[in-house]
Motif scaffolding. Structure first.
Motif, PDB file in Angstrom:
ATOM      1  N   ALA A 174      56.616  44.621  28.136  1.00  0.00           N
ATOM      2  CA  ALA A 174      55.957  43.355  27.810  1.00  0.00           C
ATOM      3  C   ALA A 174      54.451  43.540  27.860  1.00  0.00           C
ATOM      4  O   ALA A 174      53.929  44.280  28.712  1.00  0.00           O
ATOM      5  N   LEU A 175      53.742  42.860  26.979  1.00  0.00           N
ATOM      6  CA  LEU A 175      52.295  43.004  26.866  1.00  0.00           C
ATOM      7  C   LEU A 175      51.659  41.638  26.676  1.00  0.00           C
ATOM      8  O   LEU A 175      52.109  40.843  25.853  1.00  0.00           O
ATOM      9  N   GLN A 176      50.594  41.376  27.436  1.00  0.00           N
ATOM     10  CA  GLN A 176      49.755  40.203  27.205  1.00  0.00           C
ATOM     11  C   GLN A 176      48.408  40.667  26.685  1.00  0.00           C
ATOM     12  O   GLN A 176      47.778  41.551  27.267  1.00  0.00           O
ATOM     13  N   LEU A 177      47.946  40.054  25.600  1.00  0.00           N
ATOM     14  CA  LEU A 177      46.658  40.375  25.014  1.00  0.00           C
ATOM     15  C   LEU A 177      45.727  39.173  25.150  1.00  0.00           C
ATOM     16  O   LEU A 177      45.990  38.113  24.592  1.00  0.00           O
ATOM     17  N   GLY A 178      44.661  39.357  25.922  1.00  0.00           N
ATOM     18  CA  GLY A 178      43.661  38.313  26.043  1.00  0.00           C
ATOM     19  C   GLY A 178      43.909  37.342  27.184  1.00  0.00           C
ATOM     20  O   GLY A 178      44.965  37.326  27.805  1.00  0.00           O
ATOM     21  N   LEU A 179      42.893  36.536  27.458  1.00  0.00           N
ATOM     22  CA  LEU A 179      42.876  35.481  28.469  1.00  0.00           C
ATOM     23  C   LEU A 179      43.406  35.970  29.816  1.00  0.00           C
ATOM     24  O   LEU A 179      44.437  35.492  30.300  1.00  0.00           O
ATOM     25  N   PRO A 180      42.724  36.915  30.448  1.00  0.00           N
ATOM     26  CA  PRO A 180      43.191  37.412  31.751  1.00  0.00           C
ATOM     27  C   PRO A 180      43.191  36.349  32.835  1.00  0.00           C
ATOM     28  O   PRO A 180      43.831  36.534  33.874  1.00  0.00           O
ATOM     29  N   GLU A 181      42.491  35.228  32.614  1.00  0.00           N
ATOM     30  CA  GLU A 181      42.510  34.140  33.591  1.00  0.00           C
ATOM     31  C   GLU A 181      43.892  33.509  33.713  1.00  0.00           C
ATOM     32  O   GLU A 181      44.156  32.784  34.682  1.00  0.00           O
ATOM     33  N   LEU A 182      44.756  33.741  32.739  1.00  0.00           N
ATOM     34  CA  LEU A 182      46.097  33.174  32.743  1.00  0.00           C
ATOM     35  C   LEU A 182      47.115  34.301  32.900  1.00  0.00           C
ATOM     36  O   LEU A 182      47.294  35.096  31.975  1.00  0.00           O
ATOM     37  N   PRO A 183      47.793  34.414  34.044  1.00  0.00           N
ATOM     38  CA  PRO A 183      48.810  35.452  34.232  1.00  0.00           C
ATOM     39  C   PRO A 183      50.118  35.067  33.536  1.00  0.00           C
ATOM     40  O   PRO A 183      51.078  34.605  34.154  1.00  0.00           O
ATOM     41  N   VAL A 228      41.285  40.278  38.716  1.00  0.00           N
ATOM     42  CA  VAL A 228      42.310  40.623  37.737  1.00  0.00           C
ATOM     43  C   VAL A 228      42.213  42.098  37.380  1.00  0.00           C
ATOM     44  O   VAL A 228      41.127  42.609  37.088  1.00  0.00           O
ATOM     45  N   GLN A 229      43.335  42.791  37.407  1.00  0.00           N
ATOM     46  CA  GLN A 229      43.406  44.204  37.051  1.00  0.00           C
ATOM     47  C   GLN A 229      43.870  44.358  35.607  1.00  0.00           C
ATOM     48  O   GLN A 229      44.998  44.005  35.274  1.00  0.00           O
ATOM     49  N   LEU A 230      42.991  44.854  34.750  1.00  0.00           N
ATOM     50  CA  LEU A 230      43.363  45.131  33.367  1.00  0.00           C
ATOM     51  C   LEU A 230      44.078  46.468  33.288  1.00  0.00           C
ATOM     52  O   LEU A 230      43.750  47.410  34.012  1.00  0.00           O
ATOM     53  N   ASP A 231      45.035  46.566  32.386  1.00  0.00           N
ATOM     54  CA  ASP A 231      45.764  47.805  32.178  1.00  0.00           C
ATOM     55  C   ASP A 231      45.358  48.522  30.898  1.00  0.00           C
ATOM     56  O   ASP A 231      45.617  49.717  30.754  1.00  0.00           O
ATOM     57  N   TRP A 249      52.069  44.887  30.882  1.00  0.00           N
ATOM     58  CA  TRP A 249      50.661  45.258  30.771  1.00  0.00           C
ATOM     59  C   TRP A 249      49.817  44.049  30.390  1.00  0.00           C
ATOM     60  O   TRP A 249      50.259  43.159  29.666  1.00  0.00           O
ATOM     61  N   LEU A 250      48.559  44.072  30.855  1.00  0.00           N
ATOM     62  CA  LEU A 250      47.550  43.081  30.484  1.00  0.00           C
ATOM     63  C   LEU A 250      46.438  43.798  29.741  1.00  0.00           C
ATOM     64  O   LEU A 250      45.810  44.714  30.284  1.00  0.00           O
ATOM     65  N   GLY A 251      46.198  43.394  28.499  1.00  0.00           N
ATOM     66  CA  GLY A 251      45.198  44.043  27.670  1.00  0.00           C
ATOM     67  C   GLY A 251      44.066  43.112  27.294  1.00  0.00           C
ATOM     68  O   GLY A 251      44.241  41.900  27.179  1.00  0.00           O
ATOM     69  N   ALA A 252      42.886  43.705  27.107  1.00  0.00           N
ATOM     70  CA  ALA A 252      41.709  42.961  26.668  1.00  0.00           C
ATOM     71  C   ALA A 252      41.082  43.690  25.499  1.00  0.00           C
ATOM     72  O   ALA A 252      41.356  44.863  25.252  1.00  0.00           O
ATOM     73  N   GLU A 253      40.219  42.988  24.764  1.00  0.00           N
ATOM     74  CA  GLU A 253      39.556  43.585  23.611  1.00  0.00           C
ATOM     75  C   GLU A 253      38.656  44.733  24.047  1.00  0.00           C
ATOM     76  O   GLU A 253      37.912  44.631  25.013  1.00  0.00           O
ATOM     77  N   GLN A 254      38.678  45.825  23.287  1.00  0.00           N
ATOM     78  CA  GLN A 254      37.833  46.978  23.567  1.00  0.00           C
ATOM     79  C   GLN A 254      36.369  46.595  23.569  1.00  0.00           C
ATOM     80  O   GLN A 254      35.599  47.002  24.434  1.00  0.00           O
ATOM     81  N   ALA A 255      35.949  45.768  22.590  1.00  0.00           N
ATOM     82  CA  ALA A 255      34.544  45.399  22.468  1.00  0.00           C
ATOM     83  C   ALA A 255      34.066  44.554  23.626  1.00  0.00           C
ATOM     84  O   ALA A 255      32.891  44.559  23.975  1.00  0.00           O
ATOM     85  N   ALA A 256      34.991  43.817  24.247  1.00  0.00           N
ATOM     86  CA  ALA A 256      34.586  42.915  25.330  1.00  0.00           C
ATOM     87  C   ALA A 256      34.300  43.660  26.617  1.00  0.00           C
ATOM     88  O   ALA A 256      33.478  43.242  27.413  1.00  0.00           O
ATOM     89  N   GLY A 257      35.015  44.779  26.858  1.00  0.00           N
ATOM     90  CA  GLY A 257      34.795  45.517  28.087  1.00  0.00           C
ATOM     91  C   GLY A 257      35.420  44.830  29.278  1.00  0.00           C
ATOM     92  O   GLY A 257      35.981  43.751  29.207  1.00  0.00           O
ATOM     93  N   SER A 258      35.306  45.464  30.423  1.00  0.00           N
ATOM     94  CA  SER A 258      35.936  44.938  31.629  1.00  0.00           C
ATOM     95  C   SER A 258      35.282  43.674  32.137  1.00  0.00           C
ATOM     96  O   SER A 258      35.839  42.979  32.967  1.00  0.00           O
ATOM     97  N   ALA A 259      34.079  43.342  31.643  1.00  0.00           N
ATOM     98  CA  ALA A 259      33.406  42.130  32.111  1.00  0.00           C
ATOM     99  C   ALA A 259      34.143  40.880  31.709  1.00  0.00           C
ATOM    100  O   ALA A 259      33.906  39.808  32.239  1.00  0.00           O
ATOM    101  N   ALA A 260      35.065  40.984  30.731  1.00  0.00           N
ATOM    102  CA  ALA A 260      35.786  39.799  30.281  1.00  0.00           C
ATOM    103  C   ALA A 260      36.801  39.325  31.303  1.00  0.00           C
ATOM    104  O   ALA A 260      37.242  38.196  31.247  1.00  0.00           O
ATOM    105  N   ALA A 261      37.201  40.186  32.221  1.00  0.00           N
ATOM    106  CA  ALA A 261      38.230  39.828  33.187  1.00  0.00           C
ATOM    107  C   ALA A 261      37.608  39.382  34.499  1.00  0.00           C
ATOM    108  O   ALA A 261      36.599  39.926  34.937  1.00  0.00           O
TER     109      ALA A 261
END
Length: 258
Positions: free
Chosen positions: A42-51, A78-81, A62-74
């Protein structure tokens, strides 16, 4: 405004009373939708504020975020994968059982291409769960008033991002052989900024869901990937040795946050 700034703005807005009001409704929808979905990946893309996967029991989540946003988006807690571009996911085709897109399409470079990537990596009969802000709502109307008369009415929602209408999204999904099943709207309160006034309007939620269901501030839907000529028949009659499902291959260029 940069993409990084727009995502930070969204995170800050989610800490406001209307942002928390929206998140609370969406969290309840995601919890109910994924609790009884089974599979391996299972994969979640975006909005790390919502588990969104917290109620799901798949072994690989897994929890994924946009590459361009970087870890500052989380948020710090919250631990990004995974960091990647949503329109170029580092997974094999037909490898994931469940994908969540909480407001991910609204901030995507190309939301249609992002959906095509999701369809590619999703297994046949896999589930896709999406939430998005509804432009055909009081909140959407309030936002448009702020955009077209900035000197008179400040924006109510985050500035960046494109609202994707519910019916428009359904058309996109249908073209990709993603069949929409359950769909809900929520957050019928007027666009109010204080928790006190939002609580006073709590009575409108059941009325809105009954009398004007498609005018909620946010929509939530579950879609299934259908493959023509293929159907699941449940448990096979002949018993076979159980095999552990192999994890989907992830490209070696992925970055994992610490």
């Amino acid at each position: 405004m940069t993409r990084e700034a727009s995502i930070i703005e969204l995170g800050a807005w989610l800490q406001t009373p209307p942002g928390r009001y929206l998140l609370d409704w969406e969290q309840a929808q995601f919890d109910a939708a994924v609790a009884d979905l089974f599979g391996f990946h299972a994969l979640q893309l975006g909005l790390p504020e919502l588990p969104g996967l917290r109620a799901n029991r798949m072994p690989h989540r897994w929890l994924g975020a946009e590459q361009a946003a970087g870890s500052a988006a989380a948020p710090a807690a919250v631990q990004l994968d995974l960091l990647c571009d949503f329109d170029a996911l580092p997974f094999d085709s037909n490898s994931l059982d469940l994908i969540l897109l909480p407001h991910a399409l609204e901030l995507a470079h190309d939301p249609h291409q992002a959906l095509r990537e999701v369809e590619r990596v999703l297994r046949p009969e896999g589930r896709l769960v999406i939430s998005g802000l509804n432009p055909a709502s009081l909140w959407g109307l309030r936002q448009n008033l702020g955009r077209y008369s900035p000197g008179q009415s400040p924006l109510f929602l985050p500035q960046q991002g494109e609202f994707i209408g519910y019916w428009r999204l359904r058309d996109w999904l249908r073209l990709l052989s993603l069949e929409v099943g359950a769909a809900h709207f929520g957050a019928y309160s007027p666009p109010l900024r204080t928790a006190r006034w939002l609580e006073r309007w709590a009575w409108i939620e059941p009325l809105g869901a009954r009398w004007w269901p498609v005018l909620g501030a946010v929509y939530f839907l579950v879609a299934v990937k259908r493959v023509r000529g293929m159907r699941l028949v449940g448990l096979e009659r002949r018993s076979k040795p159980k095999r552990t499902a192999a994890a989907p291959v992830v490209a070696t260029h992925q970055h994992k946050t610490k």
